[in-house]
Design an enzyme around this catalytic site. Sequence first.
Site, PDB file in Angstrom:
ATOM      1  CG  ASP A 235      50.438  46.439  40.906  1.00 33.94           C
ATOM      2  OD1 ASP A 235      49.344  45.943  40.577  1.00 33.94           O
ATOM      3  OD2 ASP A 235      51.405  46.497  40.116  1.00 33.94           O
TER       4      ASP A 235
ATOM      5  CD  GLU B 121      50.499  42.106  39.036  1.00 34.92           C
ATOM      6  OE1 GLU B 121      49.826  42.012  37.991  1.00 34.92           O
ATOM      7  OE2 GLU B 121      50.566  43.158  39.706  1.00 34.92           O
TER       8      GLU B 121
ATOM      9  CG  HIS C 179      46.034  44.262  40.015  1.00 33.40           C
ATOM     10  ND1 HIS C 179      47.130  43.817  39.310  1.00 33.40           N
ATOM     11  CD2 HIS C 179      45.075  43.310  39.879  1.00 33.40           C
ATOM     12  CE1 HIS C 179      46.859  42.635  38.783  1.00 33.40           C
ATOM     13  NE2 HIS C 179      45.616  42.307  39.103  1.00 33.40           N
TER      14      HIS C 179
ATOM     15  CG  HIS D  64      55.034  43.799  39.495  1.00 32.67           C
ATOM     16  ND1 HIS D  64      55.545  44.227  38.281  1.00 32.67           N
ATOM     17  CD2 HIS D  64      53.785  44.330  39.582  1.00 32.67           C
ATOM     18  CE1 HIS D  64      54.656  44.964  37.660  1.00 32.67           C
ATOM     19  NE2 HIS D  64      53.572  45.052  38.432  1.00 32.67           N
TER      20      HIS D  64
ATOM     21  CG  HIS E 221      53.537  42.946  34.448  1.00 26.64           C
ATOM     22  ND1 HIS E 221      53.347  42.370  35.690  1.00 26.64           N
ATOM     23  CD2 HIS E 221      52.648  43.972  34.376  1.00 26.64           C
ATOM     24  CE1 HIS E 221      52.384  43.013  36.326  1.00 26.64           C
ATOM     25  NE2 HIS E 221      51.936  43.998  35.554  1.00 26.64           N
TER      26      HIS E 221
ATOM     27  CD  GLU F 266      53.225  47.936  36.443  1.00 25.69           C
ATOM     28  OE1 GLU F 266      52.762  47.893  37.601  1.00 25.69           O
ATOM     29  OE2 GLU F 266      53.042  47.034  35.602  1.00 25.69           O
TER      30      GLU F 266
END
Length: 274
Positions: A8, A10, A60, A104, A115, A133
């Site tokens: 990902d 972030e 991502h 994240h 998020h 996630e």
Amino acid sequence: MKIYVSVDMEGITGLPDYTFVDSARHNYERARRIMTEEANAIIRAAIGQGAEQVLVNDSHSKMNNLLVEELHPAADLITGDLKAFSMVQALDESFDGAIFAGYHARAGQPGVMSHSMTFGVRNMHINEVALGELGLNAYVAGYYGVPVIMVAGDDRACEEAQSLIPGVVTAAVKQSISRSAVKTLHPTKAHALIEEKTAEAIAKRSTIKPLVPPSNPVLRIEFTNYGQAEWAALMPGCEIEPGTTIVKFEAKDILEAYRAMLVMVELAMQTKFC
């Protein structure tokens, strides 16, 4: 030995805000290079520890961020965004371990750019367990008997991983000051840390147990507004819990729950404003 790597953005070193992770913003091209270098640190360590195959899945947004021409040639890459299992596409029982990088914290929690999939999601649960996630992806790995052996990202993502997966190795490459500010390692130091932690995780992989998902899981997603819940509930088998913005789906297994989640959050984003 086969190692699966989901990357990902972030949680990548040095990235504090959305100007780095949105392809329309001015810092995005810089972030792609940093992201690719971080993936390479994992690949180098995995190969050094005896991995014969490393599969990297760009995880991502549109999932086409990693620079394939700059990726370590020992790895194969999955790139592009229409994938039935999104961030864990092609993960199956043939892998000896999974590594999550650039991760994240889940929605509603402290952590840089926290998020869960989209910004229309306030909370997500499998049965009574609150997940983002990281947790959902770890459940899919666990369905196949594959342990998540290492998680790299911000400090809050690492704490979330440790709360879900006993014994998981973590590499915190930055500390969250706020949702859009971090104290970060220099990329050179972050690469060294990630290589060290990847090697450690592979060496102890037999001691890290898969996160086994429940049978017949109930997926519940709380959206930020009722319109999003209405759109998500259009998917057959879904219902809105009365008096809430929570949409429930009873799944036969975690794979069905995961795919239902993908459809529900995509439908919900048809309502873009409160």
